[in-house]
Design a protein around this motif. Sequence first.
Motif, PDB file in Angstrom:
ATOM      1  N   MET A 326     -17.600  -2.396  -5.542  1.00  0.00           N
ATOM      2  CA  MET A 326     -16.952  -2.014  -6.912  1.00  0.00           C
ATOM      3  C   MET A 326     -16.282  -0.948  -6.182  1.00  0.00           C
ATOM      4  SD  MET A 326     -18.822  -3.377 -10.553  1.00  0.00           S
ATOM      5  CE  MET A 326     -17.720  -2.555 -11.014  1.00  0.00           C
ATOM      6  N   VAL A 327     -16.550  -0.379  -5.100  1.00  0.00           N
ATOM      7  CA  VAL A 327     -16.220   1.043  -4.736  1.00  0.00           C
ATOM      8  C   VAL A 327     -15.338   0.262  -3.844  1.00  0.00           C
ATOM      9  CG1 VAL A 327     -16.659   2.788  -3.729  1.00  0.00           C
ATOM     10  CG2 VAL A 327     -18.126   3.157  -5.288  1.00  0.00           C
ATOM     11  N   GLU A 328     -15.420  -0.472  -3.157  1.00  0.00           N
ATOM     12  CA  GLU A 328     -14.529  -0.310  -2.075  1.00  0.00           C
ATOM     13  C   GLU A 328     -13.763  -1.779  -2.374  1.00  0.00           C
ATOM     14  OE1 GLU A 328     -14.693  -3.129   2.561  1.00  0.00           O
ATOM     15  OE2 GLU A 328     -16.562  -2.477   1.170  1.00  0.00           O
ATOM     16  N   ALA A 329     -13.703  -2.404  -3.343  1.00  0.00           N
ATOM     17  CA  ALA A 329     -12.442  -3.056  -4.602  1.00  0.00           C
ATOM     18  C   ALA A 329     -11.283  -2.030  -4.291  1.00  0.00           C
ATOM     19  CB  ALA A 329     -12.749  -3.189  -5.532  1.00  0.00           C
ATOM     20  N   VAL A 330     -11.798  -0.821  -5.118  1.00  0.00           N
ATOM     21  CA  VAL A 330     -11.002   0.625  -5.436  1.00  0.00           C
ATOM     22  C   VAL A 330     -10.453   0.870  -4.220  1.00  0.00           C
ATOM     23  CG1 VAL A 330     -10.845   3.086  -6.580  1.00  0.00           C
ATOM     24  CG2 VAL A 330     -11.792   1.242  -7.008  1.00  0.00           C
ATOM     25  N   GLU A 331     -10.818   0.856  -3.644  1.00  0.00           N
ATOM     26  CA  GLU A 331     -10.102   2.194  -2.037  1.00  0.00           C
ATOM     27  C   GLU A 331      -9.759   0.361  -0.881  1.00  0.00           C
ATOM     28  OE1 GLU A 331     -14.120   2.014  -0.063  1.00  0.00           O
ATOM     29  OE2 GLU A 331     -14.320   4.072  -0.571  1.00  0.00           O
ATOM     30  N   PHE A 332      -9.732  -1.106  -1.278  1.00  0.00           N
ATOM     31  CA  PHE A 332      -8.689  -1.947  -1.095  1.00  0.00           C
ATOM     32  C   PHE A 332      -7.329  -1.716  -1.785  1.00  0.00           C
ATOM     33  CE2 PHE A 332      -7.512  -5.583  -2.287  1.00  0.00           C
ATOM     34  CZ  PHE A 332      -6.250  -6.635  -1.065  1.00  0.00           C
ATOM     35  N   ALA A 333      -7.606  -1.544  -3.768  1.00  0.00           N
ATOM     36  CA  ALA A 333      -6.700  -1.328  -4.290  1.00  0.00           C
ATOM     37  C   ALA A 333      -6.279  -0.600  -3.873  1.00  0.00           C
ATOM     38  CB  ALA A 333      -6.745  -1.189  -5.779  1.00  0.00           C
ATOM     39  N   ILE A 334      -6.079   1.061  -2.966  1.00  0.00           N
ATOM     40  CA  ILE A 334      -5.143   1.828  -2.765  1.00  0.00           C
ATOM     41  C   ILE A 334      -4.813   2.110  -1.399  1.00  0.00           C
ATOM     42  CG2 ILE A 334      -5.112   4.651  -2.241  1.00  0.00           C
ATOM     43  CD1 ILE A 334      -5.830   3.772  -5.075  1.00  0.00           C
ATOM     44  N   ALA A 335      -5.605   0.613  -0.561  1.00  0.00           N
ATOM     45  CA  ALA A 335      -5.351   0.404   1.214  1.00  0.00           C
ATOM     46  C   ALA A 335      -4.285  -0.451   1.563  1.00  0.00           C
ATOM     47  CB  ALA A 335      -6.737   0.076   1.607  1.00  0.00           C
ATOM     48  N   ARG A 336      -4.142  -0.936   0.183  1.00  0.00           N
ATOM     49  CA  ARG A 336      -2.655  -2.372   0.107  1.00  0.00           C
ATOM     50  C   ARG A 336      -1.500  -1.661   0.486  1.00  0.00           C
ATOM     51  NH1 ARG A 336      -1.550  -4.185  -5.165  1.00  0.00           N
ATOM     52  NH2 ARG A 336      -2.441  -2.081  -5.800  1.00  0.00           N
ATOM     53  N   ALA A 337      -1.199   0.386  -0.071  1.00  0.00           N
ATOM     54  CA  ALA A 337       0.469   0.882   0.409  1.00  0.00           C
ATOM     55  C   ALA A 337      -0.434   0.812   1.911  1.00  0.00           C
ATOM     56  CB  ALA A 337      -0.040   1.825  -0.992  1.00  0.00           C
ATOM     57  N   TYR A 338      -1.066   0.664   2.409  1.00  0.00           N
ATOM     58  CA  TYR A 338      -0.862   1.599   4.232  1.00  0.00           C
ATOM     59  C   TYR A 338      -0.660   0.855   5.324  1.00  0.00           C
ATOM     60  CZ  TYR A 338      -1.694   5.858   1.382  1.00  0.00           C
ATOM     61  OH  TYR A 338      -1.761   7.050   0.369  1.00  0.00           O
TER      62      TYR A 338
END
Length: 338
Positions: A326-338
């Motif tokens: 679930m932590v990594e899902a948050v990081e994934f959601a943010i990383a979509r922009a990079y």
Amino acid sequence: MTATVHRLGGAASPPSLDPMIAITAHDMNCVNAVILDRMQSDIPLIPKLAGHLIAGGGKRMRPMLTLASAAVLDYAGTRHHRLAAAVEFIHTATLLHDDVVDGSDLRRGKRTANIIWGNPASVLVGDFLFSRSFELMVEDGSLKVLKILSNASAVIAEGEVNQLTAIRRIDVGEERYLEIIGAKTAALFAAACRIAAVVAERPAAEEAALDAYGRNLGIAFQLVDDAIDYVSDADTMGKDAGDDFREGKMTLPVILAYARGDAEARAFWQRAIREGEAGEAELAEAVARMRETRAVDDTLARARHYGQRAIDALGMFAPSAAREAMVEAVEFAIARAY
């Protein structure tokens, strides 16, 4: 109480949804079986149109959040399968309706249902899926679950109407924008996570923590979506870049660029947003003005802030593979922009 987790941006490799997909794989098979069963109808157009979107390559993030939240709580039952399917039906119904309202022609890189079958069919099949979702809620038998998901459905509709009335309104500010995305996007993320605590019969504090996780993740998710509308392309986004700009939506990048612009810049935004002068040349100018004012960068910084709030909300739960996913899902959601 477990120590708060602080990990946004700290992963050694690019974040992925793979861990969440892995921990929910068995349960997701059960959810998919419910979805396939409940989207059927004696009217052939209904499963055909619904299947076009449901099988259209989406990550099923919202129902996965219900399943992952249940895993964090060590829930061993099966009630969450039907409820996760209900969450997906609510989401799919809103997408069908949104594409009609927005006049969209691409969704996840494919032609939208309204382009293929027309607006009336898309609206009515969306209504059918909403009805199916409520059948699943009622079958679960929990009035609390019914209240959470039905309230989320109402809030989503309010958010969409709020956004509709804000179209081409150059005076829309950040506070109203956050109200809109909190309703149209974050409400379902929050409800999807929260219902897991209800079926697992966990304390109110854990229910609130999962609600906070989903809500903050939903806000971060939408902030990133609104940012990449100006810095991505159709292959990456699954929709045409600049759609929000052409539709006159006052998303946060526009709000920040307008607030920080000089008189010339403000005149440009008024022509583009309020008066609809939003062709390819105007889109290129919009992106340039956003770079000058760091509007996209600061939108993504806000996304990281809400993402960290989502991660922090998981701090009360014991370390586990589900919590890490679930932590990594948050990081994934943010990383979509990079």
